[in-house]
Motif scaffolding. Structure first.
Motif, mmCIF file in Angstrom:
data_model
loop_
_atom_site.group_PDB
_atom_site.id
_atom_site.type_symbol
_atom_site.label_atom_id
_atom_site.label_comp_id
_atom_site.label_asym_id
_atom_site.label_seq_id
_atom_site.Cartn_x
_atom_site.Cartn_y
_atom_site.Cartn_z
ATOM 1 N N THR A 72 49.032 14.776 20.261
ATOM 2 C CA THR A 72 47.616 15.004 20.012
ATOM 3 C C THR A 72 47.167 16.377 20.508
ATOM 4 O O THR A 72 47.589 16.817 21.573
ATOM 5 C CB THR A 72 46.790 13.880 20.677
ATOM 6 N N THR A 94 50.187 17.292 14.739
ATOM 7 C CA THR A 94 49.679 16.383 15.773
ATOM 8 C C THR A 94 48.239 16.008 15.404
ATOM 9 O O THR A 94 47.625 16.638 14.544
ATOM 10 C CB THR A 94 49.746 17.014 17.181
ATOM 11 N N TYR A 113 47.728 12.219 13.135
ATOM 12 C CA TYR A 113 49.047 12.846 13.172
ATOM 13 C C TYR A 113 49.742 12.611 11.837
ATOM 14 O O TYR A 113 49.451 11.657 11.120
ATOM 15 C CB TYR A 113 49.909 12.336 14.333
#
Lengths: 257, 273
Positions: free
Chosen positions: B28, B231, B239
């Motif tokens: 992330t 991500t 993602y």
């Protein structure tokens, strides 16, 4: 193995047994994977006022579906607060407010210390894994810690390849001597049994339904004591627990199949 | 004054051997576009500090840009391990200093506050401590008030931090949706910050209480839509499952397979900057 005849998988049994260790009212920091499933299962059943924290700064998430880990935004759904590491691992955990930590491990020792960093392979090479992340902080600072792992003999080690996170003692030195608060590891929950970790050593607290205590002890190659009367049998998963795991918490079976 | 520049200009200000703070977390909010630009420019001998590593770090290490990594672990969550980082450690081409998440975040906070050192009770009794004692960044002390053992750590001050923000005004005031892990501590510890962002907005359009990284510490701003992909960027995009899976396969095998994967990634980015 007798488990094949059970109407649940060994890892579903692990998740249920681990959830059973969560108390209502616990403030829990959980690691990646099975700990997420166990903590959410406890919250949906016998521990409705328990609250979860994720190291990256998430307070009290209520996810409605599965996630790929703690960094997956799906896991943060329904959260009360988005903060940072200094809020969760700092003010909550280092500040002494967190009652429970739940961590998965690659190796565990009789004191409940764990390795999540690296394994030395037989050919002399090094296999690196995830490292500590917040695991060391959680094991060092939570009121008590629960360790979950698969019951394979190579994972139960008298001497860890790397001591990522401390249990009740390290090298014979108790937590208070090391400068650590809290009880440390109180239980190791596997897919075959629940081991109770105390200052007097590790005890075989219960074996899961269908497991033979002798076979479990044989698969645990360090000193495990048995109390007079022998180990209990872990409570079998209820239909509601299996329903929650299979339809809400882990429908794809990423963690429990 | 506007600090808006192109991505290549922003990244060209990072020299070989720089100490770079990265602020993604596993799968992330990784500054993937920025990391690829450093890869394209063939930066070498970088020292990275990142609390939890992820895809951006794995790319930079796999591409040979990094000599030293200060971190506390990381993975691509259930997609897999950071194979490029792990292989470089196992084969000795990457030197590491390894902490716990809180300990490294505290070192960055000390860096941001100009504190000479910071104490913690994390890592006591662990193998992490054994290795760090040797590195000289950490000392076991006695708490002067209680007499208990405590660890004392030096501050960290990266030369530059890279942040991928949701929105950012032209002076560098940046917003971050979702949890912020150690992003703010890393940004404020660094001597300066480069912000890549989904969208550059006008000064005055972001309510001040929503700013997470103050423009005061930012030296360059560059607009890179989908700059964190593959991500996730919460509130913007998920993602990219297939891409993350391809990354894990390519890094697991390494060598020629990884080189082909990286070239493909650079080409894809060149077409859609």
């Amino acid at each position: 193995m007798t488990q094949a005849s059970q109407p649940w998988t060994p890892l579903e049994m692990l998740a249920v047994a681990a959830a059973g260790q969560v108390r209502d009212g616990d403030l829990a920091v959980v690691g990646l994977g099975l700990p997420q499933v166990a903590a959410l299962l406890a919250q949906r059943t016998h521990a409705p006022t328990s609250e979860l924290l994720l190291e990256l700064g998430v307070f009290d998430p209520h996810p409605t579906g599965p996630s790929m880990g703690i960094a997956d935004p799906r896991m943060w759904e329904g959260a009360a607060v988005f903060g940072g590491v200094l809020d969760v691992l700092g003010s909550m955990l280092h500040g002494g407010r967190v009652s429970l930590g739940i961590l998965s491990a690659v190796q565990v020792d009789p004191d409940g210390s764990i390795n999540t960093t690296q394994v030395h392979l037989e050919d002399g090479s090094l296999r690196r894994i995830n490292g500590s992340g917040g695991g060391n902080d959680i094991a060092s600072l939570a009121g008590r810690t629960l360790v979950v792992l698969r019951h394979e003999p190579r994972r139960f080690r008298a001497c860890l390849d790397f001591l990522t996170s401390p249990g009740r003692a390290v090298g014979g030195r108790r937590r208070s001597e090391l400068g650590l608060p809290g009880e440390g590891t109180v239980a190791v929950v596997s897919d075959r049994a629940v081991l109770e970790v105390t200052d007097e050593g590790t005890f075989l607290h219960s074996v899961h339904p269908g497991e033979d205590p002798e076979a479990v002890l044989e698969a645990t190659p360090y000193a495990v004591q048995v109390r007079p009367g022998g180990p209990e049998v872990t409570s079998a998963p209820t239909e509601e627990e299996l329903r929650l795991i299979r339809t809400e918490l882990d429908p794809q079976g990423w963690y429990t199949r | 004054m506007s600090k808006v520049v192109s991505l290549s200009e922003a990244m060209a200000s990072i020299e070989d051997g720089s100490h770079v703070g990265l602020t993604g977390f596993a799968i992330t909010r990784n500054a993937v576009a920025a990391a690829l630009e450093l890869t394209r420019a063939k930066r070498r001998h970088l020292r990275l500090t990142q609390v939890i590593v992820g895809l951006e770090t794995d790319l930079l290490v796999g591409a040979g840009c990094v000599d030293r990594l200060v971190y506390s672990g990381g993975s691509l969550d259930r997609f897999g391990l950071v194979h490029a980082v792990n292989r470089a450690i196992a084969t000795g081409t990457l030197q590491i200093e390894e902490y716990s998440t809180l300990a490294l975040t505290l070192r960055l906070a000390a860096g941001s506050l100009g504190l000479p050192f910071v104490p913690t009770r994390s890592m006591l009794g662990s193998s992490l401590l054994d290795n760090l004692r040797a590195a000289g960044e950490i000392v076991e002390q006695t708490d002067p008030f209680t007499g208990s053992p405590v660890l004392v750590m030096s501050p960290v001050r990266p030369d530059v931090a890279i942040v991928h923000a949701d929105t950012c005004d032209e002076e560098g005031n940046a917003t971050i949706a979702g949890p912020r892990w150690s992003l703010r501590e890393t940004a404020l510890a660094a001597a300066r910050v480069i912000v890549t962002t989904e969208r550059v907005v006008l000064r005055g359009t972001i309510p001040p209480e929503r700013v997470v990284v103050p423009g005061t510490v930012v030296s360059a701003v560059t607009e890179v839509p989908r700059g964190a992909s593959p991500t996730a960027l919460p509130g913007h995009y998920d993602y990219d499952r297939a891409w993350l899976e391809a990354h894990v396969e390519a890094t697991k095998e390494g060598g020629e397979r990884f080189r082909r994967y990286l070239e493909g990634m650079l080409e894809a980015r060149a077409v859609h900057p």
